[in-house]
Design a protein around this motif. Structure first.
Motif, mmCIF file in Angstrom:
data_model
loop_
_atom_site.group_PDB
_atom_site.id
_atom_site.type_symbol
_atom_site.label_atom_id
_atom_site.label_comp_id
_atom_site.label_asym_id
_atom_site.label_seq_id
_atom_site.Cartn_x
_atom_site.Cartn_y
_atom_site.Cartn_z
ATOM 1 N N ASP A 144 14.749 32.356 82.191
ATOM 2 C CA ASP A 144 14.941 30.907 82.022
ATOM 3 C C ASP A 144 13.659 30.136 82.325
ATOM 4 O OD1 ASP A 144 17.538 31.424 81.317
ATOM 5 O OD2 ASP A 144 18.459 30.114 82.820
ATOM 6 N N VAL A 145 12.892 30.592 83.311
ATOM 7 C CA VAL A 145 11.622 29.930 83.644
ATOM 8 C C VAL A 145 10.626 30.136 82.510
ATOM 9 C CG1 VAL A 145 9.607 30.026 85.183
ATOM 10 C CG2 VAL A 145 11.927 29.967 86.154
ATOM 11 N N VAL B 174 21.444 34.392 94.475
ATOM 12 C CA VAL B 174 20.933 35.764 94.535
ATOM 13 C C VAL B 174 21.141 36.320 95.948
ATOM 14 C CG1 VAL B 174 18.898 37.230 94.226
ATOM 15 C CG2 VAL B 174 19.303 35.320 92.660
ATOM 16 N N THR B 175 20.915 35.480 96.962
ATOM 17 C CA THR B 175 21.188 35.896 98.343
ATOM 18 C C THR B 175 22.640 36.345 98.467
ATOM 19 O OG1 THR B 175 19.608 34.261 99.199
ATOM 20 C CG2 THR B 175 21.225 35.124 100.766
ATOM 21 N N ILE C 229 21.362 39.351 82.855
ATOM 22 C CA ILE C 229 21.080 39.439 84.296
ATOM 23 C C ILE C 229 19.640 38.975 84.567
ATOM 24 C CG2 ILE C 229 20.878 41.014 86.258
ATOM 25 C CD1 ILE C 229 23.011 42.753 85.043
ATOM 26 N N GLU C 230 18.740 39.345 83.647
ATOM 27 C CA GLU C 230 17.320 39.047 83.867
ATOM 28 C C GLU C 230 17.003 37.568 83.693
ATOM 29 O OE1 GLU C 230 15.346 42.013 81.465
ATOM 30 O OE2 GLU C 230 16.116 43.625 82.745
ATOM 31 N N ARG C 231 17.983 36.782 83.234
ATOM 32 C CA ARG C 231 17.795 35.330 83.177
ATOM 33 C C ARG C 231 17.782 34.707 84.572
ATOM 34 N NH1 ARG C 231 22.072 32.589 79.980
ATOM 35 N NH2 ARG C 231 21.135 30.940 81.187
ATOM 36 N N GLY C 232 18.307 35.450 85.562
ATOM 37 C CA GLY C 232 18.413 34.836 86.894
ATOM 38 C C GLY C 232 17.947 35.691 88.056
#
Ligand code: UD1
Length: 420
Positions: free
Chosen positions: A50-51, A235-236, A394-397
């Motif tokens: 996303d970044v 994520v935590t 998943i790799e979006r975040g």
């Protein structure tokens, strides 16, 4: 050939994770950076899809960007008005923050409707209400939003629904508005507080951080600064849930423990052992647990973003659990995949009854970001080797998730799979 993760279940998690910066906070703050037409240095920005999409958009509007390690330099001195009709806009949700920012900078915007995970209808009525009340004319036509104003005029706006996105957009459109703006019934999520802290440091005048009422006095100008975004509480929370199920001992560093209050409370009630410090938690996996009843809601209640991961965890309980989702109506969609792994459940209305089940290895497919993180847990918790497809979600975040998991002893590898 598509990228998949191959996961061998039942590894004991052991080790330490350094928490990445917050996705949702970064997305709002990166867009807010262009308001100063100056140089901003952002630290702790996660290297996630996303970044990268956002950076591509910035380049197209003549903003200079350099992203080294986790530091993002944004120079918007020569920013240029452009119609935001780019494919990147429809790839993620937060692209609609450009509406608030462009109205503040150029008094107009033309942009595609945002994309993002298909976790519900995700209406934009509260964004539109806020813009209208700030003297903006807004039309939605054929998947395009066209908005303009003669001048942004502060107002008192009472949101009917608590919305993170609408709160961010209303803040972005109010920082330079004539007169002052009062926003009532706003989202109190920590990411909103992080955005306010960032804007105030640039010279904005926003009072009420962390509460449901914000008072914004319009200013003429903002200045470039250096700022470090908050740790990612979702994520935590994801790694805490993974740890509660599978860890011998897992330490998560560089976090704000108070932002995960609701999850921590749930895990403690299940009997999880944790050493909790202000910025670090060590968690020890449960040998067994009974059940939990969870209801998602806006902060500080149990976050909808952790619901799917917690739901997956609860299949391993000894008794039937109940989960109620109050924010996004499609957030049980991932359970179709869990069913393939032997998960038994019963969905009615916005609730799911989770029946204790032994999950078995399978080939499963991600359909959204957090649902993907939930399936990853299911694969890690089941016997045998599973294949997880569509891992781009998943790799979006989650930054560098395969290596993070490898570093805590999860047997996972990235590989390519041919599909006809
Ligand atoms: C943000 C987060 C997302 C998180 C969610 C709730 C980002 C980029 N995404 O999403 O990860 O799951 O907050 O914490 O920060 N609603 C309306 N009308 C509107 C806007 C929203 O009815 O105009 C409803 C939504 O359908 C939903 C609820 O309000 O039921 C909350 O949505 P919202 O807070 O806006 O979520 P997002 O900002 O999209």
């Amino acid at each position: 050939m598509n990228k998949v993760y191959e996961i061998k279940g039942k590894s004991k998690i052991n080790g330490t994770i350094n928490m990445q910066g917050s996705k949702n906070s970064s997305l709002a703050i990166i867009v807010a950076s262009i308001l100063c037409k100056d140089v901003v240095m952002l630290k702790n920005i996660p290297k996630i899809q996303d970044v990268y999409e956002l950076i591509e958009i910035l380049k197209k509007i003549n903003v200079k960007v350099s992203f080294i390690d986790n530091s993002l330099l944004i120079d918007s001195t020569n920013i240029k008005y452009t119609s935001l009709l780019f494919k990147q806009i429809i790839r993620f949700r937060a692209s609609y923050y450009f509406i608030g920012a462009f109205l503040s900078l150029f008094k107009k915007v033309e942009i595609y409707m945002p994309g993002g995970c298909k976790i519900g209808k995700r209406p934009m009525d509260q964004h539109i209400k806020a813009f209208n009340e700030l003297n903006v004319n807004i039309n939605i036509d054929n998947n395009k939003i066209i908005a303009s104003t003669t001048s942004l005029v502060g107002n008192e706006i009472v949101f009917d629904v608590v919305s993170v996105g609408a709160t961010v957009n209303a803040i972005l459109a109010s920082v330079f508005a004539n007169n002052s703006t009062i926003l009532k019934n706003v989202a109190c999520e920590p990411e909103i507080s992080d955005l306010i802290e960032f804007l105030n440091k640039m010279g904005a005048k926003i009072i009420g951080k962390g509460t449901s009422v914000l008072y914004i006095e319009g200013v003429n100008k903002l200045n470039g600064i250096t700022y470090e975004v908050m740790p990612d509480r979702i994520v935590t929370g994801t790694y805490l849930i993974y740890g509660a199920l599978l860890a011998k001992k897992l330490t998560i560093k560089n976090i704000n423990s108070k932002d995960n209050y609701s999850l921590i409370n749930t895990l403690i009630n299940l009997g999880t052992q944790m050493d909790i410090k202000e910025h670090e938690i060590t968690i020890y996996g449960l040998k067994e647990f009974e059940k939990a009843n969870i209801k998602t809601d806006v902060f500080p209640s149990f976050p909808s973003d952790l619901q799917q991961i917690m739901t997956t965890f609860l299949f391993m309980g000894k008794q039937i659990s109940l989960v109620e989702e109050t924010l996004f109506e499609n957030r049980f969609g991932f359970l179709k995949q869990i069913k393939k792994m032997g998960g038994k459940f019963f969905i009615y209305d916005n609730k799911v009854l989770i029946i204790p089940s032994l999950l078995k290895n399978s080939i499963v497919s991600c359909e959204d970001l957090r649902g993907g993180a939930a399936l990853l847990l299911a694969c890690m918790a089941s016997d045998g080797t599973s294949i997880l497809k569509n891992v781009e979600y998943i790799e979006r975040g989650y930054e560098d998730i395969v290596n993070v998991l490898k570093s805590i002893n999860v047997d996972i590898k990235e590989t390519m799979m041919y599909e006809a």
